[in-house]
Design an enzyme around this catalytic site. Structure first.
Site, PDB file in Angstrom:
ATOM      1  N   CYS A 158      18.781  25.607  -9.164  1.00 44.90           N
ATOM      2  CA  CYS A 158      18.984  25.050  -7.650  1.00 44.90           C
ATOM      3  C   CYS A 158      20.604  24.098  -7.971  1.00 44.90           C
ATOM      4  O   CYS A 158      20.483  23.095  -8.497  1.00 44.90           O
ATOM      5  CB  CYS A 158      17.981  23.671  -6.863  1.00 44.90           C
TER       6      CYS A 158
ATOM      7  N   CYS B  28      25.839  40.211  -2.612  1.00 45.57           N
ATOM      8  CA  CYS B  28      24.778  39.250  -3.063  1.00 45.57           C
ATOM      9  C   CYS B  28      25.752  38.421  -3.987  1.00 45.57           C
ATOM     10  O   CYS B  28      25.405  37.101  -4.541  1.00 45.57           O
ATOM     11  CB  CYS B  28      23.599  39.632  -4.421  1.00 45.57           C
TER      12      CYS B  28
END
Length: 389
Positions: free
Chosen positions: A85, A347
């Site tokens: 993350c 993406c």
């Protein structure tokens, strides 16, 4: 030049950059800083310095916080911790604003296109969304994720972005040291786990999207956010607008999600060409689309199939390339057939911007763009772009 690795410096944090970090300048050098937000003043621990004009570091102390800063909900999302993350220290609106800024900057810098970008929130919030994960195993047999830009495994006991039925199903087990563990949960709620020859559950998953069931490899490609496939299929269908009896191409077709949408539009008298390089995925796609006689599935590299096969001229082309983008050979081949519209699913903002420039060279202009936060807490963002002459 002196190696700054291990040094601590104070820095004013500047703009966000592609890759999950922000840019700061210290003593004439660029420092790419993770765990920071634009406008903050922080203490940066330099983690990587290969010489030259830039180095990398982590914000280890925040002297002046930005308004969007929050305490990361995960104890592993810290300097030196899990690298999965990038933005747990930012609230949801701030994360989406950062991603929008990156998409806009890439389009401006690489494609010379100025475009206002808004990243749209998907249902479900910032956590419990990731339905597929690949994990690493340390020397003690503990499963985890790798540190940022490192092969070092960070063992974990939970993951705040992982959907129930994934990480929670593997962290209590002992695994072969050095192995990888793939885990997924499908639309039926079934968990699938594989590590080497060890398989728990089925090798086939069932997903639901675009009003159809899809049988796919349990650890092959599928959108990891549970709402992403439906939303992308809806946008692609709206912008493709394949005429009844017309022809559409679906390049990098995967299991055939977009091909199904295009086939419904083209009808039984139309034609849909689906091209997928992974033979197993292409075979799955052919099985999934067997009830749609308009669809023909080709297994092979997109550029090779377009060069070798006598394909009908398309009214519309849909492409969903891998992270590196489509590239000049594919863009050239598409433009040579003069489709009325091109719908591009991306993406990676940098790859999208490079291909925007390539399409512009053939007279195709960017007409519409939507961006979706299909990967909350990370720097990744999913975009759909519409081109026409």
């Amino acid at each position: 030049m002196t190696d700054w690795t291990g040094r601590r410096v104070e820095a004013e944090v500047g703009a966000v950059a592609h890759g999950g970090h922000c840019v700061a300048r210290v003593e004439g050098r660029v420092v790419f800083v993770r765990h920071a937000l634009p406008g903050e003043r922080v203490v940066v621990a330099i983690t990587e310095d290969k010489g030259g004009s830039f180095c990398r570091g982590d914000a280890v102390e925040v002297l002046s916080a930005a308004p969007g800063r929050v305490t990361p909900p995960c104890g592993y999302a810290v300097p030196g911790g899990c690298g999965g993350c990038d933005w747990q220290h930012a609230d949801g609106p701030t994360q989406r604003a950062l991603k929008a800024a990156v998409v806009a900057e890439q389009l401006s810098r690489l494609a010379k296109v100025e475009w206002p970008v808004e990243v749209e929130e998907l249902p479900g919030g910032l956590g419990d969304w990731r339905t597929r994960a690949r994990m690493a195993v340390d020397r003690q047999g503990r499963v985890g994720f790798r540190a940022h830009r490192s092969h070092r495994v960070i063992p974990v006991s939970y993951c705040v972005i992982a959907a129930p039925g994934t990480v929670d199903e593997v962290v209590t087990r002992t695994w072969t040291p050095g192995a990888e563990v793939a885990v997924s949960v499908d639309s039926t709620g079934r968990t699938h786990i594989a590590s080497g020859s060890r398989v728990l559950g089925s090798s086939e998953a069932v997903e639901r999207a675009a009003r159809r069931d899809w049988r796919i490899d349990a650890h092959g490609f599928w959108q990891v956010h549970p709402d992403a496939a439906d939303i992308l299929a809806e946008v692609v269908g709206q912008w493709a607008a394949t005429p009844s009896g017309g022809c559409a191409w679906d390049l990098y077709a995967g299991a055939g999600l977009f091909a199904a949408v295009l086939a419904e539009q083209a009808g039984p008298d139309g034609s849909v060409v689906a091209v997928e390089s992974d033979r197993s995925a292409a075979e799955r796609g052919a099985e999934n689309l067997a009830d749609l006689p308009a669809v023909r599935v080709f297994a092979g590299k997109v550029e090779d199939v377009l060069a070798a096969e006598a394909l009908p001229d398309p009214d519309v082309v849909v492409l969903d390339p891998p992270r590196k983008g489509a590239g000049s050979a594919v863009v050239d081949a598409i433009a040579a057939r003069c489709p009325a519209r091109v719908v591009y699913v991306a993406c990676d903002p940098a790859a999208l911007a490079r291909d925007v420039a390539l399409f512009a060279g053939h007279g195709y202009e960017l007409r519409a763009l939507r961006a979706f936060d299909a990967f909350p807490m990370t720097h990744h963002v999913e975009c759909v772009a519409l081109f026409s002459r």
